[in-house]
Write a protein that holds these residues in place. Structure first.
Motif, PDB file in Angstrom:
ATOM      1  N   HIS A  37       6.803 -38.647 -10.628  1.00 51.09           N
ATOM      2  CA  HIS A  37       6.046 -38.087  -9.713  1.00 51.09           C
ATOM      3  C   HIS A  37       5.353 -36.093  -9.665  1.00 51.09           C
ATOM      4  N   PHE A  38       4.604 -35.613  -9.252  1.00 50.17           N
ATOM      5  CA  PHE A  38       4.053 -34.456 -10.260  1.00 50.17           C
ATOM      6  C   PHE A  38       4.464 -33.785  -8.721  1.00 50.17           C
ATOM      7  N   ALA A  39       5.189 -32.656  -8.801  1.00 52.81           N
ATOM      8  CA  ALA A  39       5.421 -31.086  -7.362  1.00 52.81           C
ATOM      9  C   ALA A  39       3.817 -30.990  -7.441  1.00 52.81           C
ATOM     10  N   HIS A  81       3.037 -38.572  -5.660  1.00 53.50           N
ATOM     11  CA  HIS A  81       3.137 -40.375  -6.366  1.00 53.50           C
ATOM     12  C   HIS A  81       2.583 -40.627  -7.621  1.00 53.50           C
ATOM     13  N   ALA A  82       2.195 -40.009  -8.729  1.00 55.17           N
ATOM     14  CA  ALA A  82       1.118 -40.641  -9.339  1.00 55.17           C
ATOM     15  C   ALA A  82       1.136 -41.359 -10.110  1.00 55.17           C
ATOM     16  N   VAL A  83       2.620 -42.328 -10.199  1.00 57.69           N
ATOM     17  CA  VAL A  83       2.871 -43.798 -10.781  1.00 57.69           C
ATOM     18  C   VAL A  83       4.348 -44.362 -10.740  1.00 57.69           C
ATOM     19  N   GLY A  98      -8.196 -49.580 -13.505  1.00 56.73           N
ATOM     20  CA  GLY A  98      -8.092 -49.552 -12.174  1.00 56.73           C
ATOM     21  C   GLY A  98      -8.465 -48.466 -11.683  1.00 56.73           C
ATOM     22  N   GLU A  99      -9.121 -47.989 -10.269  1.00 57.68           N
ATOM     23  CA  GLU A  99     -10.309 -46.610 -10.445  1.00 57.68           C
ATOM     24  C   GLU A  99      -9.898 -45.883 -10.889  1.00 57.68           C
ATOM     25  N   SER A 100     -10.822 -44.504 -10.586  1.00 57.78           N
ATOM     26  CA  SER A 100     -10.301 -43.269 -11.323  1.00 57.78           C
ATOM     27  C   SER A 100      -8.923 -42.857  -9.755  1.00 57.78           C
ATOM     28  N   GLY A 101      -7.886 -41.873 -10.665  1.00 60.10           N
ATOM     29  CA  GLY A 101      -6.412 -40.924 -10.081  1.00 60.10           C
ATOM     30  C   GLY A 101      -5.868 -42.693  -9.799  1.00 60.10           C
ATOM     31  N   SER A 102      -5.828 -43.679 -10.683  1.00 56.55           N
ATOM     32  CA  SER A 102      -5.069 -44.947 -10.111  1.00 56.55           C
ATOM     33  C   SER A 102      -3.410 -44.654 -10.614  1.00 56.55           C
ATOM     34  N   GLY A 103      -3.729 -43.817 -11.839  1.00 56.50           N
ATOM     35  CA  GLY A 103      -1.971 -43.917 -12.579  1.00 56.50           C
ATOM     36  C   GLY A 103      -2.358 -44.151 -13.842  1.00 56.50           C
ATOM     37  N   LYS A 104      -3.363 -44.788 -14.431  1.00 52.92           N
ATOM     38  CA  LYS A 104      -3.798 -45.098 -15.580  1.00 52.92           C
ATOM     39  C   LYS A 104      -2.844 -44.434 -16.704  1.00 52.92           C
ATOM     40  N   SER A 105      -3.646 -42.888 -16.778  1.00 52.16           N
ATOM     41  CA  SER A 105      -3.247 -42.223 -17.975  1.00 52.16           C
ATOM     42  C   SER A 105      -2.213 -41.359 -17.795  1.00 52.16           C
ATOM     43  N   THR A 106      -1.464 -41.255 -16.731  1.00 54.34           N
ATOM     44  CA  THR A 106      -0.530 -41.224 -16.701  1.00 54.34           C
ATOM     45  C   THR A 106       0.890 -41.742 -16.925  1.00 54.34           C
ATOM     46  N   VAL A 107       0.411 -43.150 -17.129  1.00 56.67           N
ATOM     47  CA  VAL A 107       1.347 -44.117 -17.726  1.00 56.67           C
ATOM     48  C   VAL A 107       1.044 -44.132 -19.477  1.00 56.67           C
ATOM     49  N   ASP A 136      -6.267 -44.378 -24.284  1.00 59.43           N
ATOM     50  CA  ASP A 136      -7.081 -44.270 -22.869  1.00 59.43           C
ATOM     51  C   ASP A 136      -8.791 -44.216 -22.768  1.00 59.43           C
ATOM     52  N   GLU A 137      -8.824 -44.899 -22.417  1.00 60.50           N
ATOM     53  CA  GLU A 137     -10.397 -45.414 -21.669  1.00 60.50           C
ATOM     54  C   GLU A 137     -10.930 -44.502 -23.506  1.00 60.50           C
ATOM     55  N   PRO A 138     -11.225 -45.608 -24.796  1.00 64.88           N
ATOM     56  CA  PRO A 138     -11.346 -45.589 -26.421  1.00 64.88           C
ATOM     57  C   PRO A 138     -13.100 -45.038 -26.095  1.00 64.88           C
ATOM     58  N   THR A 183      -9.053 -48.800 -18.986  1.00 63.26           N
ATOM     59  CA  THR A 183     -10.378 -48.851 -18.796  1.00 63.26           C
ATOM     60  C   THR A 183     -10.681 -48.680 -17.352  1.00 63.26           C
ATOM     61  N   HIS A 184     -11.073 -48.292 -16.334  1.00 63.50           N
ATOM     62  CA  HIS A 184     -12.373 -48.506 -15.645  1.00 63.50           C
ATOM     63  C   HIS A 184     -12.735 -49.644 -14.998  1.00 63.50           C
ATOM     64  N   ASP A 185     -13.511 -50.729 -16.309  1.00 58.16           N
ATOM     65  CA  ASP A 185     -14.426 -51.545 -17.046  1.00 58.16           C
ATOM     66  C   ASP A 185     -13.444 -52.751 -17.077  1.00 58.16           C
ATOM     67  N   SER A 236      -4.346 -41.003   0.307  1.00 60.33           N
ATOM     68  CA  SER A 236      -4.252 -39.903  -1.082  1.00 60.33           C
ATOM     69  C   SER A 236      -2.660 -39.867  -1.699  1.00 60.33           C
ATOM     70  N   LEU A 237      -2.303 -39.671  -2.719  1.00 57.15           N
ATOM     71  CA  LEU A 237      -1.477 -39.776  -3.635  1.00 57.15           C
ATOM     72  C   LEU A 237       0.227 -39.010  -2.833  1.00 57.15           C
ATOM     73  N   ILE A 238      -0.169 -38.066  -1.916  1.00 62.58           N
ATOM     74  CA  ILE A 238       1.149 -36.972  -1.703  1.00 62.58           C
ATOM     75  C   ILE A 238       1.665 -37.284  -0.790  1.00 62.58           C
TER      76      ILE A 238
HETATM   77  N1  LIG Z   1      -0.057 -33.064 -14.552  1.00 63.21           N
HETATM   78  C1  LIG Z   1       0.003 -33.270 -13.026  1.00 63.21           C
HETATM   79  N2  LIG Z   1      -0.112 -32.458 -12.006  1.00 63.21           N
HETATM   80  C2  LIG Z   1      -0.677 -32.751 -10.434  1.00 63.21           C
HETATM   81  N3  LIG Z   1      -1.250 -34.586 -10.686  1.00 63.21           N
HETATM   82  C3  LIG Z   1      -1.732 -34.533 -11.646  1.00 63.21           C
HETATM   83  C4  LIG Z   1      -1.239 -34.507 -12.935  1.00 63.21           C
HETATM   84  N4  LIG Z   1      -1.496 -35.392 -13.797  1.00 63.21           N
HETATM   85  C5  LIG Z   1      -2.310 -35.986 -13.191  1.00 63.21           C
HETATM   86  N5  LIG Z   1      -2.115 -36.190 -11.653  1.00 63.21           N
HETATM   87  C6  LIG Z   1      -2.636 -37.012 -10.329  1.00 63.21           C
HETATM   88  O1  LIG Z   1      -2.054 -38.299 -10.741  1.00 63.21           O
HETATM   89  C7  LIG Z   1      -3.002 -39.160 -10.309  1.00 63.21           C
HETATM   90  C8  LIG Z   1      -3.020 -39.669 -11.070  1.00 63.21           C
HETATM   91  O2  LIG Z   1      -3.639 -39.727 -12.498  1.00 63.21           O
HETATM   92  P1  LIG Z   1      -3.868 -40.838 -13.714  1.00 63.21           P
HETATM   93  O3  LIG Z   1      -4.711 -38.874 -14.477  1.00 63.21           O
HETATM   94  O4  LIG Z   1      -3.381 -40.735 -14.051  1.00 63.21           O
HETATM   95  O5  LIG Z   1      -5.555 -41.931 -12.519  1.00 63.21           O
HETATM   96  P2  LIG Z   1      -5.918 -42.120 -13.781  1.00 63.21           P
HETATM   97  O6  LIG Z   1      -6.265 -43.325 -12.891  1.00 63.21           O
HETATM   98  O7  LIG Z   1      -6.151 -42.311 -15.211  1.00 63.21           O
HETATM   99  O8  LIG Z   1      -8.117 -41.176 -13.192  1.00 63.21           O
HETATM  100  P3  LIG Z   1      -8.950 -41.125 -14.387  1.00 63.21           P
HETATM  101  O9  LIG Z   1      -8.975 -42.775 -14.821  1.00 63.21           O
HETATM  102  O10 LIG Z   1      -9.756 -40.512 -13.881  1.00 63.21           O
HETATM  103  O11 LIG Z   1      -8.871 -40.787 -15.470  1.00 63.21           O
HETATM  104  C9  LIG Z   1      -3.747 -38.614  -9.892  1.00 63.21           C
HETATM  105  O12 LIG Z   1      -3.408 -38.013  -8.354  1.00 63.21           O
HETATM  106  C10 LIG Z   1      -3.676 -37.494 -10.310  1.00 63.21           C
HETATM  107  O13 LIG Z   1      -4.276 -36.539  -9.500  1.00 63.21           O
END
Ligand SMILES: Nc1ncnc2c1ncn2[C@@H]1O[C@H](COP(=O)(O)OP(=O)(O)OP(=O)(O)O)[C@@H](O)[C@H]1O
Length: 375
Positions: free
Chosen positions: A25-27, A44-46, A63-72, A198-200, A231-233, A302-304
């Motif tokens: 969770h990001f503040a 609630h990113a992941v 998953g689509e953009s913003g689903s949390g993949k990069s955060t994982v 990450d999306e290489p 990947t998105h794909d 919204s993930l908030i």
């Molecule tokens: N450092 C951060 N601070 C606050 N929110 C963040 C931060 N990093 C990511 N987020 C939020 O966490 C959620 C997941 O982001 P993330 O980048 O992991 O998704 P993603 O699936 O990898 O998207 P993309 O494919 O666009 O990279 C999004 O709502 C993003 O805005």
């Protein structure tokens, strides 16, 4: 396009890296009066992500953009502290914040980023980048000859030959595909066991994406790497990954063998992803990276303040009352008879196909039309 040719994971296929209940969770920063009045809010990113990366196998996270993949991926690389959950390397819990322990972890778990240009410093040659990585990880060999040999071997591994043609070039003198190969070589300098990619290929020209994915597959086989492919794909996941996990709004919604997940998607969100990316040959030359983005069928929440119950329920054509109130657990889904030989027996305690969706709760209502493919 041919599909991934790896056999099912044998029951003893070794888990290199695993996440259990991973949560981040990001503040959210509050401004002005909000800071005085509102309770702290978080993105609630992941939430509660569980996955395993096995030796010699590619696991796609789709998953689509913003689903949390990069955060994982960043959590697995220990680039972010986690809010909850566990990360285990060869079964041992690991939390590192920096310093020597981070470097030791980083030697085993390397990350490859989307943009190879941004990840290579333009003022330094390829020789500099690779020498530095080899030295940091203690793999630079003995003396100048040992170093030269290690550098050439790295470039040969990523099929940049003859190595001497590339070593003294600057990043801007290489094509996007060659730069990504250098970034992969730099990751290999650590002699890692797991690669987090990450999306290489999403920023590469479509004509060279397949070459880079084939290189990663070759490395997976030759070096027995455990690879996470973000990947998105979903079409490329079928082509490249042995196992596929689907994420929606910070949660894992479906997983299993790539063949079953992509050919018999169970979760309505996976079905939506597949219906909006129907052309499995696109990776070979049609479209642009942005084409892979799914924007059909409504917007992610919204993930908030994510929806209660299943996070997909506001977009789901099959949503039932329970979907709005209760979080679905993972339900095992039988593999269709025609695929059971390809997919093989469950690995350890895991199912070869599962979905976190109330539609697959056998104790409840009948499965609606359109979701019965994998029944
Ligand atoms: N450092 C951060 N601070 C606050 N929110 C963040 C931060 N990093 C990511 N987020 C939020 O966490 C959620 C997941 O982001 P993330 O980048 O992991 O998704 P993603 O699936 O990898 O998207 P993309 O494919 O666009 O990279 C999004 O709502 C993003 O805005």
């Amino acid at each position: 396009m041919s599909q991934t040719s790896s056999p099912p994971a044998p029951p003893d296929s070794e888990t290199v890296l695993e996440a259990d209940g991973l949560t981040k969770h990001f503040a959210v920063r509050k401004s002005g009066r909000q800071a005085m009045t509102r309770a702290p809010r978080v993105v609630h990113a992941v939430d509660d992500v569980t996955l395993k990366l096995r030796r010699g196998r590619v696991t796609a996270l789709v998953g689509e953009s913003g689903s949390g993949k990069s955060t994982v991926a960043r959590l697995l690389a220990q680039l972010y502290p986690r809010t909850g959950g566990d990360i285990r390397l060869h079964g041992k819990s690991v939390t590192v914040k920096g310093g020597r322990r981070f470097r030791a972890y980083n030697r085993k778990v390397q990350m490859i980023f989307q943009d190879p240009f941004a990840s290579l410093n333009p003022v330094h040659t390829i020789r500099y980048h690779l020498t530095r990585a080899l030295r940091i990880h203690g793999n630079a060999g003995k003396g100048a000859d040992g170093l030269q040999q290690a550098l050439e071997q790295l470039l040969e591994r990523v099929q940049l030959t003859p190595a001497t043609r590339y070593l003294d070039k600057f990043p801007h003198e290489l094509s996007g595909g060659q730069r990504q190969r250098v970034a992969i070589a730099r990751a290999l300098a650590a002699d890692p066991e797991a690669l987090l990619a990450d999306e290489p290929v999403s920023m590469l020209d479509v004509s060279i994406r397949l070459g880079v994915l084939n290189l990663l597959r070759d490395l997976k086989e030759r070096l027995s790497l455990a690879i996470l492919y973000i990947t998105h794909d979903i079409a490329s996941a079928r082509y490249f990954a042995d196992d596929t996990m689907v994420m929606y709004a910070g949660r894992m919604v479906e997983g299993g063998s790539s063949e079953v997940v992509t050919q018999h998607p169970a979760h309505p969100y996976t079905q939506l992803l597949i219906n909006s990316a129907p052309d499995p040959d696109r990776i070979l030359g049609e479209g642009t990276p942005d084409d892979t983005e799914d924007t059909s069928g409504g917007e992610p929440p919204s993930l908030i303040d994510p929806p209660s119950g299943c996070r997909f329920n506001p977009r789901c054509p099959h949503a039932m009352e329970i979907c709005r109130t209760e979080l679905p657990p993972r339900f095992d889904i039988p593999v269709p008879v025609e695929l059971s030989a390809t997919v093989g027996a469950p690995v350890g305690e895991e199912s070869p196909h599962w979905a976190a969706c109330w539609l697959f709760d056998q104790t409840r209502a009948t499965v609606p039309a359109g979701t019965e493919a994998s029944q």
